[in-house]
Design a protein around this motif. Sequence first.
Motif, PDB file in Angstrom:
ATOM      1  N   ARG A 135       7.107   6.856 -10.235  1.00 48.61           N
ATOM      2  CA  ARG A 135       8.451   6.294 -10.140  1.00 48.61           C
ATOM      3  C   ARG A 135       8.796   5.452 -11.363  1.00 48.61           C
ATOM      4  O   ARG A 135       9.944   5.444 -11.829  1.00 48.61           O
ATOM      5  CB  ARG A 135       8.565   5.473  -8.857  1.00 48.61           C
ATOM      6  N   VAL A 136       7.810   4.744 -11.919  1.00 41.49           N
ATOM      7  CA  VAL A 136       8.023   3.961 -13.139  1.00 41.49           C
ATOM      8  C   VAL A 136       8.492   4.887 -14.263  1.00 41.49           C
ATOM      9  O   VAL A 136       9.480   4.615 -14.946  1.00 41.49           O
ATOM     10  CB  VAL A 136       6.739   3.196 -13.537  1.00 41.49           C
TER      11      VAL A 136
ATOM     12  N   LEU B 123      10.385  -2.210 -10.921  1.00 39.51           N
ATOM     13  CA  LEU B 123      11.228  -1.068 -11.285  1.00 39.51           C
ATOM     14  C   LEU B 123      12.512  -1.530 -11.969  1.00 39.51           C
ATOM     15  O   LEU B 123      12.981  -0.896 -12.913  1.00 39.51           O
ATOM     16  CB  LEU B 123      11.540  -0.219 -10.054  1.00 39.51           C
TER      17      LEU B 123
ATOM     18  N   ASP C 258      12.073   6.449 -13.364  1.00 43.26           N
ATOM     19  CA  ASP C 258      13.173   5.501 -13.541  1.00 43.26           C
ATOM     20  C   ASP C 258      13.446   5.229 -15.017  1.00 43.26           C
ATOM     21  O   ASP C 258      14.597   5.127 -15.436  1.00 43.26           O
ATOM     22  CB  ASP C 258      12.891   4.189 -12.808  1.00 43.26           C
TER      23      ASP C 258
END
Length: 158
Positions: free
Chosen positions: A127-128, A92, A131
Amino acid sequence: MDLREQLNLVDIGGWQAPRAGVKVGRERGTTVITVGGVERTGVERVAEAALEIAWQGAEAVYLSFDIDVIDAGFVPGTGWPEPGGLLPREALNLVRLVSEPGLAGIEVWECSPPYDWAEQTALLSARVILDSLAVQVRAGKLGRKASTLPRPAWGPTP
């Protein structure tokens, strides 16, 4: 500059990696950084080098993120699980660092729902993307243009 010369592959490694494919990539001028290289050099330096190479003579950069770059213990729902990959926080951080200058697009692949018994892989895949978009908004590379539609829309209003 030929597109093949601008490609970066970060975290190629493991016993399953097809050596012939890595060899062809290197012959074509593709920059290959192994997980050992990430470990020795650090995520920040790898991101810096990847950006330098990717933006060389380019008008835009596109990020294709293979979720199996992350250790198989965190992403069981992939077609190519590989022990010894990046930790989620490293991956991340890498995504945030390479997204900050702005991206033309991003994709996450190798997320396989039939193998994702606890939905961990889908959550990390989302989430990748989240973010990446959040960093681009914060850096002023995305979401700053006011909506011109006559209906409510996301983003700032005029």
